[in-house]
Write a protein that holds these residues in place. Structure first.
Motif, PDB file in Angstrom:
ATOM      1  N   CYS A  55       2.555   1.580  -3.509  1.00 31.01           N
ATOM      2  CA  CYS A  55       1.332   2.260  -4.581  1.00 31.01           C
ATOM      3  C   CYS A  55       1.152   3.741  -4.223  1.00 31.01           C
ATOM      4  N   HIS A  70      -4.717   4.489   4.914  1.00 25.39           N
ATOM      5  CA  HIS A  70      -4.844   3.636   3.539  1.00 25.39           C
ATOM      6  C   HIS A  70      -5.129   2.046   3.853  1.00 25.39           C
ATOM      7  N   ILE A  96       0.832  -1.224  -0.050  1.00 23.73           N
ATOM      8  CA  ILE A  96      -0.025   0.034   0.236  1.00 23.73           C
ATOM      9  C   ILE A  96       0.883   1.377   0.247  1.00 23.73           C
ATOM     10  N   VAL A  99      -6.705   0.662  -4.041  1.00 23.06           N
ATOM     11  CA  VAL A  99      -6.187   1.370  -3.010  1.00 23.06           C
ATOM     12  C   VAL A  99      -7.154   2.364  -2.440  1.00 23.06           C
ATOM     13  N   GLY A 147      -6.275  -1.513   1.196  1.00 21.92           N
ATOM     14  CA  GLY A 147      -6.502  -2.170  -0.176  1.00 21.92           C
ATOM     15  C   GLY A 147      -6.891  -3.343  -0.256  1.00 21.92           C
TER      16      GLY A 147
END
Length: 1007
Positions: free
Chosen positions: A190, A292, A187, A312, A294
């Motif tokens: 990303c 965050h 994550i 995400v 995902g």
């Protein structure tokens, strides 16, 4: 008359209601919530048309006892003679028809422990729609009481069918990965890639001088080393969520369902991403970017093998991400448990009832013509025999409207799906082979053959469609410079040229109803000479030019027709939604003269700049406001108010646009999402879960919570915002909501301290004291303060309890007279029911009358109250009461608090802190104990499994030993006596040698 009354005092818990019993019907346990309104409509239609069915419409008395529900004929005085009765705890769900509020139904489980057993739906009708909530509440109370008596946990597996939890997230983008398991830093990597892409995009914009992005869809392919990933550009995919773009609203609603996760866009009011749990391989949270998260899932590509993609998202806080991850874990665990449980409702993606659920969910909230198109599309996927059978049954009844036709088609589809479901083999299961007679096997083989033939037909049909799409895509690849309409023309001309080399009658039939050559030889629109260009069978250049010209004209005409059709459909949808919004009975209907007056005012060119006379506006509003133009009138009245009263700079709301607010995340999302279903639940526009109405309401409440950080979101604002949405668009409603909150000062009552609401309650009490002394004294004797009954009136501006037409008229006066109208209406309501309230002689009866009876006003009573409110003037009294309240508060604050009470309060606070700490410690110990218990249970299970394996091994060794002994006995019996003696001597010698060796081993060594 439909009245309810209690039974004698010795049976105080029993109730009975006079209702109309419309009938009942059995249904499969896989029937979901979107299917239920169609089932109720089916029972209702049969009862209204006196068709034969399980039950006929009749007047009944519904008896509610602590454990049983009994339906007795109305003309029977003996309760023991009943139509049906069942246990109250078996009721699983209630259905309240939003189109006709007098109808309601409930589902009953005949065998709660058997998930494959059928359920029954009983439908009733009340003479008074306002009686229905009381009946449902009474039945629910009886059911809950019966469940508590049995001391059994209520099984809500069927009620939670397709239930979900929702979170607001910010979509960041998606990443293509090579593995289905996510590394811990995926994550974070990303997010870094998304930021680099955003910086590069801004740099290119500055270089090219472009303000709008026209770039292609960007994805990231990440291998074993995420840091060595490379960028690659691919084409945009339809119905897919775009990656990070600051110019677009990327806030979505992340919905965790029973078997899938959905991503819903509040802007487009549609589902933009849907993934099943079986396609999701892993979920992860950012290590550095803790806000965050995902998930990695399988992404099916049209050309090529499937790949894994990581989506995400960002949440408002880290705690919200933790809650999302916990919800996903619980949902995965629950789904796995349901799949492995023996007593589960078996369901898979290929189930006929699951397909019917998706159809009902898709057409929920659509008006009949649009719903009919969706149903026809679903029917086209059935076999030919099933389509013909349903068509013949529906046309036999001759439906009078599209809505009735849809009800009949859904009825037969439900029967067909329930029949198919009984013989359906779920995905991953092996069909059971039963030994039956020859005739039974023949019938089974024939039905299986028919099903296989239908499946092959559907497969061939889809294969033909995909083949044509591949041909079109290859043509588009060969001619990339052509525009979309020129590609179509190119394909048409190529097909026409190709048809010159084959007989026109040798084309494959595209429909089972295609005509044969022998049946109608004059079907072709072109003659043989036109098809083949004369006797030679070749076309001349002029023929090709004419054909090309004709194709161009036809294509242009088709494009124009499609655009016009889209415009007409959009206009029809808009009219349907507008009609749905304004579906309420108007109070104080306008005459033609008043409507003409408002038309002139609304068409005035200087209406937003020139200040009108206040008396003129007040007189026009008192005469009435047309319902169709009420939203425009409210906007006009707010503009006129702002021309007369200018707020100080420090009291004005922040200058942030509505669209910019929608792009942000709000911390009030849970409270807003919970209240969406509670706001006007019976209104058709807001009744659909996460439909267009609820999503618009969510946008409006979210935007205001971000604009006004002091208030944020408070219960009651949703009703005010919902009423505005019924009369205007989202942005207009947002501007009007700001006017009500800031310009009229309503936001003060929603502040966390609620001081303004306390002042309002004091003012209302003083008004009662001065204007209606007897009523005030009666309420004070029973210790009933205004906050017990009037707080919802002020917080929701009467919208939560009263009829919409009445509330709309209050809003008309609110825009002209301000918040003073709320006091006027409240005072008029209490004065009009003063005699009835004085007759109530108990706390419960008075509060029940104030909360339940007063909101049920007749049309004449509403008009009378509005007329009285327009004639009252209490502004001076309200100002005096507010000053009086502040003086009293100052006196109370100046008085020194008793020392003993303060010491006692300090001790209690310290004790409270200590108890909270002890509670937290106990909770931690409880959690640790639970984890230990789970570990011990796991070890016990492993030991038990090992024990069973060892027992099984011992039994097998004993059997093997017994078989060896039998073999030795047979060998001994077959040997002669001399050989037996030699064997015994050999065994004796070997045993002697063994003992000698053991003795030597045990003897200590000598040194």
């Amino acid at each position: 008359m439909c009245n309810d009354f209690k039974r004698p005092h010795n049976q105080k818990a029993d109730k009975r209601f006079a209702l109309w019993y419309m009938g009942w019907s059995s249904l499969d346990r896989r029937t979901t919530l979107p299917m239920l309104p169609w089932l109720v409509a089916e029972i209702r239609r049969k009862s209204e048309k006196n068709e034969s069915g399980p039950g006929q419409a009749r007047e009944v008395q519904l008896y509610l006892s602590p454990t049983m529900i009994r339906c007795v004929p109305a003309n029977s005085s003996n309760p023991s003679v009943f139509i049906f009765e069942h246990k109250a705890q078996f009721i699983s769900r209630f259905i309240h028809n939003s189109h006709d509020l007098s109808y309601f139904a409930y589902l009953i489980r005949s065998q709660p422990d058997n998930p494959e057993s059928e359920m029954a739906c009983h439908v009733f009708k009340a003479c008074d729609p306002n009686q229905v909530p009381e009946v449902i509440s009474s039945i629910r109370q009886v059911s809950n009481a019966a469940l508590k008596e049995e001391s059994k946990p209520r099984q809500d597996s069927d009620e939670s069918f397709y239930n979900s939890q929702k979170f607001e997230v910010l979509y960041c983008g998606k990443v293509t990965v090579n593995h289905k398991k996510a590394p811990s830093t995926l994550i974070d990597d990303c997010i870094d890639k998304f930021r680099q892409h955003e910086i590069e995009r801004k740099r290119l914009r500055l270089l090219n001088g472009q303000r709008s992005s026209t770039e292609a869809h960007v994805e990231f392919i990440m291998g074993d080393d995420p840091l060595s990933s490379s960028l690659c550009k691919v084409d945009n995919e339809p119905n897919n969520v775009q990656p990070s773009d600051a110019d677009k609203n990327r806030t979505m609603l992340f919905q965790v369902g029973r078997f899938e996760v959905n991503l819903i866009s509040p802007d487009t009011k549609s589902v933009v991403l849907e993934k099943n749990f079986k396609d999701i391989s892993s979920c992860s949270q950012g290590v550095k970017q803790t806000d965050h998260f995902g998930f990695i899932c399988r992404d099916v590509v049209e050309s090529g093998p499937a790949q894994y993609v990581c989506y995400v998202f960002q949440c408002a806080s880290e705690s919200l991400v933790d809650e999302v991850m916990l919800t996903l874990k619980q949902a995965f665990t629950t789904a796995a448990a349901l799949q492995s449980s023996k007593n589960q409702i078996k369901l898979c993606e290929a189930c006929p009832m699951h397909d019917l659920h998706k159809l009902c969910e898709r057409i929920e909230g659509l008006y009949p013509p649009r719903a009919k198109l969706a149903i026809q599309k679903y029917l086209s996927e059935l076999s030919d025999n099933e389509q013909v059978n349903i068509f013949e049954r529906v046309q036999k009844i001759k439906p009078a409207s599209d809505h009735e036709e849809n009800e009949l088609v859904i009825l037969h589809l439900r029967q067909l799906c329930e029949t198919k479901q009984k013989s359906h083999v779920h995905i991953g299961e092996v069909p059971q082979v039963q030994n039956a007679s020859g005739s039974g096997m023949t019938s089974d083989n024939s039905s299986a053959g028919r099903n296989k033939l239908d499946a092959l037909k559907n497969k061939a049909r889809s294969s033909l469609t995909s083949s044509l799409e591949n041909i079109f895509s290859r043509v588009c690849v060969c001619c990339p410079s052509m525009s979309s309409w020129s590609r179509v023309l190119y394909i048409l001309v190529c097909i026409c040229c190709f048809s010159d080399h084959m007989d026109g009658w040798e084309l494959l039939p595209l429909s089972p109803r295609a005509l044969n050559r022998d049946q109608n030889p004059q079907v072709s629109p072109l003659s043989s000479e036109q098809r083949f260009g004369g006797e030679k069978g070749r076309r001349s250049p002029a023929d090709y030019r004419a054909l090309w010209k004709k194709a161009i004209h036809q294509q242009i005409l088709l494009i124009r027709m499609e655009k016009e059709n889209q415009r007409l459909e959009a206009s029809r949808d808009e009219l349907h939604i507008r009609k749905m919004k304004l579906d309420y009975q108007e109070v104080c209907q306008c005459s033609k003269e008043v409507q003409a007056l408002w038309d002139r005012k609304l068409s005035s060119p200087c209406r937003t700049k020139v200040q009108w006379e206040k008396e003129e506006i007040h007189s026009a509003v008192c005469q009435g406001v047309p319902k169709s133009r009420r939203g425009e009138v409210w906007l006009l009245l707010s503009q006129q108010y702002r021309l007369r009263h200018r707020l100080p700079q420090r009291q004005q709301p922040p200058e942030t646009s509505y669209q910019d607010l929608l792009k942000q995340l709000t911390t009030q999302q849970h409270a807003i999402l919970v209240d969406l279903g509670r706001t006007f639940p019976t209104h058709q526009y807001f009744s659909t879960q996460l439909g267009a109405g609820q999503l618009s309401l969510y946008n409006l409440l979210k935007a205001y919570s971000l604009l006004d950080t002091e208030v944020g979101y408070c219960q009651g604002i949703s009703f005010v915002a919902g009423l505005l949405l019924l009369h205007m668009s989202e942005e207009q409603a947002f501007d009007t909501l700001k006017f009500l909150m800031y310009d009229l000062g309503i936001r003060r009552q929603y502040r966390p301290d609620m001081i303004s609401l306390q002042i309002q309650m004091y003012q209302l009490s003083r008004l009662l004291h001065d204007y209606h002394r007897n009523l005030y004294t009666h309420l004070e004797e029973h210790e009933i303060c205004p906050s017990l009954y009037a707080a919802p009136w002020f917080l929701t501006l009467f919208a939560s309890q009263f009829q919409l037409g009445f509330v709309a008229r209050i809003f008309d006066l609110l825009f002209v007279q301000g918040t003073e109208v709320i006091f006027k209406v409240a005072l008029c309501l209490l004065s009009s029911h003063e005699g009835e309230i004085l007759e109530c002689d108990g706390f419960e009866s008075i509060v029940d009358y104030l909360k339940s009876t007063i909101p049920t006003l007749t049309h004449s009573q509403m008009e009378e109250i509005i007329t009285k409110a327009t004639e009252m003037d209490i502004s001076k009294q309200l100002h005096a009461y507010e000053v009086e309240y502040h003086v009293l508060q100052d006196e109370l604050s100046d008085a020194p608090p008793p020392s003993e009470d303060s010491d006692r309060l300090d001790k209690l606070e310290k004790a409270n802190v200590q108890l909270k700490k002890q509670n937290m410690d106990l909770l931690e110990k409880l959690q640790a104990a639970r984890l230990k218990i789970q570990t011990l249970e796991g070890s016990v299970e492993s030991l038990l499994s090992r024990e069973s394996k060892m027992k099984h091994l011992i039994r097998s060794l004993e059997q093997e030993k017994a078989s060896y002994q039998k073999t030795i006995e047979r060998m001994r019996s077959s040997l002669p006596s001399d050989a037996m003696a030699e064997v015994e001597m050999t065994q004796l010698k070997s045993s002697t040698n063994g003992k000698a060796k053991e003795t030597a081993c045990k003897k200590p060594p000598s040194y």
